[in-house]
Design an enzyme around this catalytic site. Structure first.
Site, PDB file in Angstrom:
ATOM      1  N   ASP A  19       0.866  -1.249   0.013  1.00 49.44           N
ATOM      2  CA  ASP A  19       0.040  -0.047  -0.076  1.00 49.44           C
ATOM      3  C   ASP A  19       1.026   1.367   0.011  1.00 49.44           C
ATOM      4  O   ASP A  19       0.727   2.127  -0.890  1.00 49.44           O
ATOM      5  CB  ASP A  19      -0.948   0.048   1.321  1.00 49.44           C
ATOM      6  CG  ASP A  19      -1.719  -1.285   1.487  1.00 49.44           C
ATOM      7  OD1 ASP A  19      -2.635  -1.462   0.470  1.00 49.44           O
ATOM      8  OD2 ASP A  19      -1.259  -2.123   2.206  1.00 49.44           O
ATOM      9  N   TYR A 195       5.420 -15.107   0.073  1.00 48.72           N
ATOM     10  CA  TYR A 195       4.991 -15.547   1.486  1.00 48.72           C
ATOM     11  C   TYR A 195       5.022 -17.267   1.472  1.00 48.72           C
ATOM     12  O   TYR A 195       5.522 -17.565   0.863  1.00 48.72           O
ATOM     13  CB  TYR A 195       3.488 -15.158   1.868  1.00 48.72           C
ATOM     14  CG  TYR A 195       3.387 -13.663   2.207  1.00 48.72           C
ATOM     15  CD1 TYR A 195       4.534 -12.693   2.331  1.00 48.72           C
ATOM     16  CD2 TYR A 195       2.123 -13.006   2.733  1.00 48.72           C
ATOM     17  CE1 TYR A 195       4.212 -11.492   2.412  1.00 48.72           C
ATOM     18  CE2 TYR A 195       2.186 -12.061   3.104  1.00 48.72           C
ATOM     19  CZ  TYR A 195       3.183 -10.827   2.993  1.00 48.72           C
ATOM     20  OH  TYR A 195       3.089  -9.771   3.347  1.00 48.72           O
ATOM     21  N   ARG A 273       5.021 -10.893  -5.334  1.00 47.80           N
ATOM     22  CA  ARG A 273       3.785 -10.938  -4.610  1.00 47.80           C
ATOM     23  C   ARG A 273       3.134  -9.599  -4.473  1.00 47.80           C
ATOM     24  O   ARG A 273       3.694  -8.565  -4.317  1.00 47.80           O
ATOM     25  CB  ARG A 273       4.076 -11.774  -3.362  1.00 47.80           C
ATOM     26  CG  ARG A 273       2.758 -11.815  -2.450  1.00 47.80           C
ATOM     27  CD  ARG A 273       3.133 -12.624  -1.142  1.00 47.80           C
ATOM     28  NE  ARG A 273       1.847 -12.805  -0.570  1.00 47.80           N
ATOM     29  CZ  ARG A 273       1.163 -12.196  -0.052  1.00 47.80           C
ATOM     30  NH1 ARG A 273       0.944 -11.049  -0.150  1.00 47.80           N
ATOM     31  NH2 ARG A 273      -0.176 -12.823   0.375  1.00 47.80           N
ATOM     32  N   GLY A 274       1.864  -9.638  -4.363  1.00 52.25           N
ATOM     33  CA  GLY A 274       1.037  -8.258  -4.011  1.00 52.25           C
ATOM     34  C   GLY A 274       0.991  -7.408  -5.567  1.00 52.25           C
ATOM     35  O   GLY A 274       1.204  -8.114  -6.494  1.00 52.25           O
ATOM     36  N   GLU A 275       0.701  -6.061  -5.277  1.00 48.77           N
ATOM     37  CA  GLU A 275       0.527  -5.307  -6.466  1.00 48.77           C
ATOM     38  C   GLU A 275       1.717  -4.510  -6.827  1.00 48.77           C
ATOM     39  O   GLU A 275       1.944  -4.557  -8.057  1.00 48.77           O
ATOM     40  CB  GLU A 275      -0.723  -4.549  -5.803  1.00 48.77           C
ATOM     41  CG  GLU A 275      -1.302  -3.442  -7.310  1.00 48.77           C
ATOM     42  CD  GLU A 275      -2.555  -2.725  -6.935  1.00 48.77           C
ATOM     43  OE1 GLU A 275      -3.318  -3.433  -6.499  1.00 48.77           O
ATOM     44  OE2 GLU A 275      -2.649  -1.312  -7.267  1.00 48.77           O
ATOM     45  N   ASP A 276       2.383  -3.976  -6.122  1.00 53.80           N
ATOM     46  CA  ASP A 276       3.230  -3.082  -6.306  1.00 53.80           C
ATOM     47  C   ASP A 276       4.489  -3.672  -7.005  1.00 53.80           C
ATOM     48  O   ASP A 276       5.088  -3.322  -8.163  1.00 53.80           O
ATOM     49  CB  ASP A 276       3.736  -2.131  -5.147  1.00 53.80           C
ATOM     50  CG  ASP A 276       4.929  -1.257  -5.397  1.00 53.80           C
ATOM     51  OD1 ASP A 276       4.715  -0.291  -6.258  1.00 53.80           O
ATOM     52  OD2 ASP A 276       5.980  -1.179  -4.720  1.00 53.80           O
ATOM     53  N   SER A 277       4.927  -5.024  -6.342  1.00 50.32           N
ATOM     54  CA  SER A 277       6.089  -5.450  -7.040  1.00 50.32           C
ATOM     55  C   SER A 277       5.682  -6.310  -8.059  1.00 50.32           C
ATOM     56  O   SER A 277       6.077  -6.576  -9.361  1.00 50.32           O
ATOM     57  CB  SER A 277       6.612  -6.429  -5.922  1.00 50.32           C
ATOM     58  OG  SER A 277       5.537  -7.645  -5.552  1.00 50.32           O
TER      59      SER A 277
END
Length: 378
Positions: A19, A195, A273-277
């Site tokens: 975020d 993760y 993983r996630g959005e930014d990366s």
């Protein structure tokens, strides 16, 4: 020249650095490239400081890189702060009621939008910029959806990013040297940011029996205990390396956003993983595997499938089938089976596909471009 409008950007740190990673990149781009005054509200400055060491977690207000940083606390009086002309709540983080009331008191109401999570689903263009009136206050909120196709908000992409990626790749030997690593040029370099993942053990076994040496560069994260267990190591301290078969694992220190971008550009394959990366890996133009953020009732599964449908639309079956299978396995949606060896047989085409996708996405305006243009027309 874009006329300056004051922007308020609210960020709640929910999970890891995704975020605040998105919000900090956006705030910097708005200020540095568009000369827009930006006030960034962050509820957890301790986490933020890990991305930006200049941030002082003890300060209620401070300036960093030309951006006003406000420590967003629930019990803090906001009476002395006048809302800006554009207010962004990132990922439905709900600005404080007192701030919304102050927005409603303005003679000219601020432009208010919720920066939504990234999705490639078909309904996104139809919902992008739809308004929603506040139930009590004379305010209207718009839903701003990032995306991969025209009619969406686009992706975060700083001016000059692609040239920087190419330059980083050219300098990768120097980058390894800066990390204290000696990696053979012929090795396959893989970054691993993940993760917990049941598929990890099977993948590590495939890497150990690889016909080419594989060097896995691993920033700190929740995957570390599972990796140690799978390789039967008691520890792998930061800055140290360990080998088993064809696989060598390097435990990296925490990397700044700039250094993480370099890592993505310099590695041949990136697990993110996630959005930014995830977005940064696409700009890196290297092969990638995404571990999507899991949601209740498997709401993340249609998002994963929608992205794969778009990402693989121009790939033939010899690449698309094992690539989809590997992404499914990495997200707990199927077995790894023979997808790794099948993908290695298609390795040059996998790399070429990543470069074509980067160029395809670069044809669209960036998320900041779209935000500023939208604000000008309101």
């Amino acid at each position: 020249m874009t006329p300056p409008r004051h922007w308020d950007l609210f960020c709640a740190v929910i999970d890891n650095f995704g975020d605040i990673g998105v919000c900090w990149r956006l705030a910097r781009q708005l200020q540095h490239e568009y000369q827009q005054p930006v006030r960034l509200w962050v509820d957890d400055l301790t986490v933020f400081r890990q991305l930006c060491p200049s941030v002082d977690p003890t300060q209620a207000q401070q300036w960093v890189e030309g951006i006003e940083i406000v420590h967003w606390l629930p019990d803090r009086s906001l009476d002395h702060l006048q809302p800006g002309e554009v207010v962004i709540e990132a990922f439905a983080c709900n600005p404080p009621e007192a701030f919304l009331t102050a927005m409603a008191r303005q003679a000219v109401k601020p432009l208010w939008l919720n920066l939504e999570y990234l999705s490639a689903e078909d309904w996104v263009p139809g919902c992008h910029l739809l308004p929603s009136p506040h139930p009590r206050l004379p305010l209207r909120k718009y839903f701003f959806f990032p995306g991969f196709v025209p009619g969406t908000g686009g992706l975060l992409r700083e001016d000059g990013l692609l040239a920087q990626v190419a330059a980083d790749r050219q300098q990768r030997a120097l980058f390894w040297q800066s990390l204290g690593l000696a990696i053979p040029e012929a090795a396959l370099c893989v970054s691993l940011f993940a993760y917990e993942n049941p598929c990890l053990t099977e993948l590590l076994q495939a890497w150990q029996h690889s016909p080419v040496p594989i060097h896995c560069l691993m920033p700190p994260g929740r995957v570390v205990p599972d990796l140690l267990k799978a390789l039967q190591w008691s520890e792998l301290p930061v800055g140290r390396s360990g080998s088993r078969g064809a696989l060598t694992v390097h435990a990296l220190p925490f990397l700044s956003p700039r250094h993480y971008d370099q890592l993505l550009a310099c590695c041949d394959l990136n697990f993110v993983r996630g959005e930014d990366s995830f977005v940064r890996a696409q700009w890196a133009a290297q092969a990638m595997v995404w571990h999507i953020y899991p949601q209740a009732e498997d709401a993340h599964v249609p998002k994963l499938e929608a992205f794969l449908d778009g990402y693989l639309s121009s790939a033939d079956k010899t690449l698309a089938t094992p690539l989809r299978q590997l992404w499914h396995a990495w997200n707990g949606l199927g077995p790894l089976a023979d997808s790794w060896s099948a993908l290695m047989a298609q390795w040059p085409r996998w790399q070429q596909h990543a470069r074509q996708w980067q160029q395809q996405q670069a044809q669209q305006p960036s998320l900041a471009d779209n935000l500023v243009e939208w604000a000008k027309t309101r």
